[in-house]
Design an enzyme around this catalytic site. Sequence first.
Site, PDB file in Angstrom:
ATOM      1  N   LYS A  22      -2.081  -7.223  18.570  1.00 16.96           N
ATOM      2  CA  LYS A  22      -1.979  -8.106  17.400  1.00 16.96           C
ATOM      3  C   LYS A  22      -1.015  -7.516  16.371  1.00 16.96           C
ATOM      4  CE  LYS A  22      -5.205  -7.764  14.033  1.00 16.96           C
ATOM      5  NZ  LYS A  22      -4.575  -7.549  12.730  1.00 16.96           N
ATOM      6  N   ASN A  23      -1.164  -6.225  16.106  1.00 16.07           N
ATOM      7  CA  ASN A  23      -0.366  -5.613  15.039  1.00 16.07           C
ATOM      8  C   ASN A  23       1.096  -5.413  15.424  1.00 16.07           C
ATOM      9  OD1 ASN A  23      -2.571  -5.632  13.435  1.00 16.07           O
ATOM     10  ND2 ASN A  23      -2.888  -3.414  13.373  1.00 16.07           N
ATOM     11  N   ARG A  92      -3.622 -11.071   5.445  1.00 17.16           N
ATOM     12  CA  ARG A  92      -2.809 -10.176   4.648  1.00 17.16           C
ATOM     13  C   ARG A  92      -1.424  -9.933   5.254  1.00 17.16           C
ATOM     14  NH1 ARG A  92      -2.659  -5.888   1.209  1.00 17.16           N
ATOM     15  NH2 ARG A  92      -1.301  -4.395   2.201  1.00 17.16           N
ATOM     16  N   CYS A 116      -9.046  -7.471  -0.305  1.00 17.07           N
ATOM     17  CA  CYS A 116      -9.388  -7.304   1.096  1.00 17.07           C
ATOM     18  C   CYS A 116     -10.618  -6.422   1.179  1.00 17.07           C
ATOM     19  CB  CYS A 116      -8.229  -6.650   1.820  1.00 17.07           C
ATOM     20  SG  CYS A 116      -8.653  -6.219   3.493  1.00 17.07           S
ATOM     21  N   ARG A 121      -5.663  -2.279  -1.053  1.00 17.67           N
ATOM     22  CA  ARG A 121      -4.487  -2.589  -0.234  1.00 17.67           C
ATOM     23  C   ARG A 121      -3.366  -3.268  -1.023  1.00 17.67           C
ATOM     24  NH1 ARG A 121      -6.422  -4.688   5.542  1.00 17.67           N
ATOM     25  NH2 ARG A 121      -4.584  -3.618   6.288  1.00 17.67           N
ATOM     26  N   PRO A 122      -2.786  -2.533  -1.942  1.00 22.08           N
ATOM     27  CA  PRO A 122      -1.679  -3.112  -2.722  1.00 22.08           C
ATOM     28  C   PRO A 122      -0.404  -3.256  -1.884  1.00 22.08           C
ATOM     29  CG  PRO A 122      -1.952  -0.780  -3.234  1.00 22.08           C
ATOM     30  CD  PRO A 122      -3.055  -1.134  -2.273  1.00 22.08           C
ATOM     31  N   ILE A 123       0.594  -3.950  -2.445  1.00 18.58           N
ATOM     32  CA  ILE A 123       1.895  -4.047  -1.745  1.00 18.58           C
ATOM     33  C   ILE A 123       3.004  -3.468  -2.629  1.00 18.58           C
ATOM     34  CG2 ILE A 123       1.353  -5.975  -0.199  1.00 18.58           C
ATOM     35  CD1 ILE A 123       2.930  -7.726  -2.300  1.00 18.58           C
ATOM     36  N   ASP A 124       2.588  -2.601  -3.570  1.00 21.93           N
ATOM     37  CA  ASP A 124       3.565  -2.057  -4.514  1.00 21.93           C
ATOM     38  C   ASP A 124       4.728  -1.342  -3.814  1.00 21.93           C
ATOM     39  OD1 ASP A 124       1.381  -0.300  -3.836  1.00 21.93           O
ATOM     40  OD2 ASP A 124       2.245   1.179  -5.191  1.00 21.93           O
ATOM     41  N   LEU A 125       4.445  -0.689  -2.675  1.00 21.48           N
ATOM     42  CA  LEU A 125       5.516   0.064  -2.004  1.00 21.48           C
ATOM     43  C   LEU A 125       6.533  -0.877  -1.363  1.00 21.48           C
ATOM     44  CD1 LEU A 125       3.336   2.883  -0.379  1.00 21.48           C
ATOM     45  CD2 LEU A 125       4.614   2.962  -2.530  1.00 21.48           C
ATOM     46  N   ASP A 307      -8.306   2.175  12.288  1.00 19.00           N
ATOM     47  CA  ASP A 307      -8.834   0.971  12.928  1.00 19.00           C
ATOM     48  C   ASP A 307      -9.858   1.293  14.025  1.00 19.00           C
ATOM     49  OD1 ASP A 307      -7.322  -0.575  11.285  1.00 19.00           O
ATOM     50  OD2 ASP A 307      -5.862  -1.195  12.787  1.00 19.00           O
ATOM     51  N   LEU A 329      -7.530   6.907   4.869  1.00 17.08           N
ATOM     52  CA  LEU A 329      -6.507   5.899   4.548  1.00 17.08           C
ATOM     53  C   LEU A 329      -6.992   4.811   3.595  1.00 17.08           C
ATOM     54  CD1 LEU A 329      -4.457   5.332   7.816  1.00 17.08           C
ATOM     55  CD2 LEU A 329      -4.121   6.940   5.988  1.00 17.08           C
ATOM     56  N   ARG A 399     -10.216 -12.805  14.653  1.00 19.52           N
ATOM     57  CA  ARG A 399      -8.887 -12.518  14.110  1.00 19.52           C
ATOM     58  C   ARG A 399      -8.105 -11.589  15.034  1.00 19.52           C
ATOM     59  NH1 ARG A 399      -9.139  -9.485   9.146  1.00 19.52           N
ATOM     60  NH2 ARG A 399      -6.996  -9.238   9.811  1.00 19.52           N
TER      61      ARG A 399
HETATM   62  C1  UD1 Z   1      -1.718  -1.791   8.904  1.00 19.43           C
HETATM   63  C2  UD1 Z   1      -2.505  -2.457  10.006  1.00 19.43           C
HETATM   64  C3  UD1 Z   1      -4.006  -2.176   9.849  1.00 19.43           C
HETATM   65  C4  UD1 Z   1      -4.246  -0.668   9.765  1.00 19.43           C
HETATM   66  C5  UD1 Z   1      -3.341  -0.025   8.724  1.00 19.43           C
HETATM   67  C6  UD1 Z   1      -3.403   1.500   8.753  1.00 19.43           C
HETATM   68  C7  UD1 Z   1      -1.174  -4.414  10.533  1.00 19.43           C
HETATM   69  C8  UD1 Z   1      -1.032  -5.886  10.472  1.00 19.43           C
HETATM   70  N1  UD1 Z   1      -2.253  -3.901   9.937  1.00 19.43           N
HETATM   71  O1  UD1 Z   1      -2.165  -2.340   7.663  1.00 19.43           O
HETATM   72  O2  UD1 Z   1      -4.676  -2.718  10.984  1.00 19.43           O
HETATM   73  O3  UD1 Z   1      -5.587  -0.442   9.393  1.00 19.43           O
HETATM   74  O4  UD1 Z   1      -1.959  -0.399   8.951  1.00 19.43           O
HETATM   75  O5  UD1 Z   1      -3.081   1.979   9.999  1.00 19.43           O
HETATM   76  O6  UD1 Z   1      -0.362  -3.734  11.134  1.00 19.43           O
HETATM   77  N2  UD1 Z   1      -0.572   1.304   0.408  1.00 19.43           N
HETATM   78  C9  UD1 Z   1      -0.213   1.339  -0.913  1.00 19.43           C
HETATM   79  N3  UD1 Z   1       0.803   0.523  -1.330  1.00 19.43           N
HETATM   80  C10 UD1 Z   1       1.464  -0.323  -0.486  1.00 19.43           C
HETATM   81  C11 UD1 Z   1       1.082  -0.336   0.870  1.00 19.43           C
HETATM   82  C12 UD1 Z   1       0.068   0.482   1.288  1.00 19.43           C
HETATM   83  O7  UD1 Z   1      -0.793   2.086  -1.705  1.00 19.43           O
HETATM   84  O8  UD1 Z   1       2.371  -1.024  -0.917  1.00 19.43           O
HETATM   85  C13 UD1 Z   1      -1.682   2.184   0.890  1.00 19.43           C
HETATM   86  C14 UD1 Z   1      -2.886   1.398   1.383  1.00 19.43           C
HETATM   87  O9  UD1 Z   1      -3.737   1.021   0.339  1.00 19.43           O
HETATM   88  C15 UD1 Z   1      -3.517   2.381   2.342  1.00 19.43           C
HETATM   89  C16 UD1 Z   1      -2.304   3.108   2.948  1.00 19.43           C
HETATM   90  O10 UD1 Z   1      -1.232   2.877   2.039  1.00 19.43           O
HETATM   91  O11 UD1 Z   1      -4.292   3.311   1.641  1.00 19.43           O
HETATM   92  C17 UD1 Z   1      -1.908   2.626   4.329  1.00 19.43           C
HETATM   93  O12 UD1 Z   1      -1.838   1.205   4.332  1.00 19.43           O
HETATM   94  P1  UD1 Z   1      -0.812   0.409   5.243  1.00 19.43           P
HETATM   95  O13 UD1 Z   1      -0.279   1.299   6.308  1.00 19.43           O
HETATM   96  O14 UD1 Z   1       0.177  -0.280   4.373  1.00 19.43           O
HETATM   97  O15 UD1 Z   1      -1.746  -0.675   5.904  1.00 19.43           O
HETATM   98  P2  UD1 Z   1      -1.310  -2.113   6.347  1.00 19.43           P
HETATM   99  O16 UD1 Z   1       0.134  -2.082   6.704  1.00 19.43           O
HETATM  100  O17 UD1 Z   1      -1.777  -3.118   5.371  1.00 19.43           O
END
Ligand code: UD1
Length: 420
Positions: A22-23, A92, A116, A121-125, A307, A329, A399
């Site tokens: 899926k991922n 997401r 979530c 799980r922010p998207i700031d990065l 996961d 994480l 899902r």
């Molecule tokens: C992806 C996977 C999810 C898995 C996760 C970690 C998909 C669709 N989903 O989720 O199944 O559990 O990787 O292996 O591939 N973070 C920030 N800012 C950001 C982005 C992330 O602080 O902008 C933090 C998150 O809160 C978390 C860490 O970075 O603590 C890792 O998250 P991330 O790797 O981004 O997870 P996803 O990509 O959402």
Amino acid sequence: MHYLSVEGNQKLKGTIAISGAKNSALPLLASTLLSKNNIMLSNVPDVADVKTLLKLLENLGSTTVQKDNIVSIDTTQVKSAFANYDIVRKMRASILTLGPLLSRFGHCEVSLPGGCAIGQRPIDLHLKALEQMGAEIEIKQGYVIAKAPNGLKGANIIFDKVTVTGSENIIMAASLAHGTTTLVNVAKEPEVVQLCEVLRDAGLQIEGIGTSTINIIGTDGALLDMQDITVIPDRIEAGTYLCAGAITNSGITITNIIPKHLESMTLKLKQMGFGIEKDADSITLLPAETIKACDLETSEYPGFPTDMQAQFMALCTQANGTSIIDERLFENRFMHVSELGRMGAIIKLKGHSAAVEGNTQLNAADVMATDLRASSALILAALVAKGTTRIHRIYHLDRGYENLEGKFSALGAKIERLEE
Ligand code: UD1
């Protein structure tokens, strides 16, 4: 609504084939927005998250055909760059359209994915990296409104944290950008690697695939010549079934996998006393004489995947001794603890650490799925519990697990999907 009814005290036996990841399917489907031609993807898992993304891509103007595990997709007629809340809120990973839409159209509006269950799980990065590439971004009424009228520009980007979808989004954004982008601290998950390989096969100049530093020479807006794709196997689905074998202390085989992607899990299973036999594309798990307790800490690939944390936690309730599980994480990824507790598991939480008492007789109960992987831990627990467990809110499972009851049944489990 449906629930799962799972009979306990079971032994499993047999062989099952693992579905596509899926991922991996999700970023690959999003990447088709960068293509100048029609693409066929095979080994696409038939799961709700894939359907949601296909719907979003259709909404944007793509034509998609899904039959069994094959998806044909034509994004050449996409005109809209507006990903609306009604679809994005369901998943997401819809945020994966942000990078490709912005690099292709120079503007886009994508709804924020929202809260979530497993943490903030922010998207700031993602957003910070796009700004470094020249995008102007504002958040208005729950939407990310991004503009780069003259196209995105190559930049040197260092991710503060390793982020999987963040890396994927920016790799896709950099593909059509002007100039060279260097990404540092990139995720090395197999799913990120496959995305990079697919883009390379489409003619993109990309170096450093599979390492933490990636260089991409953007195409100055030219769409890519994407080829047909076979999605890699799902290492998390595979790990879940290995845990099902392990918790029931049974012998099972999983096929259609890449054993290397499962190394952190098979290593733990070996440490716990299980036999592991690997072939080129299969793994056989053999019962343990005694299931030993284990300590584990989640981390980025090639470390132990977050996961798989919930599934191993369920397994540890059957080990000999106390296991310590550290979740590094996500701050709130222990929602399954209280549900496992309802089944008699004894788990003490302290910060991001869980102490799981072994040798515990679990008892059937009504339990509730809280997120995708947490729900699979409840099935595992139910397989060894006394009595019949009912697992509610199983839309979480749908899902990400294809043909769940079919696969468990093929291993001899007594599991049924019933109407509430
Ligand atoms: C992806 C996977 C999810 C898995 C996760 C970690 C998909 C669709 N989903 O989720 O199944 O559990 O990787 O292996 O591939 N973070 C920030 N800012 C950001 C982005 C992330 O602080 O902008 C933090 C998150 O809160 C978390 C860490 O970075 O603590 C890792 O998250 P991330 O790797 O981004 O997870 P996803 O990509 O959402």
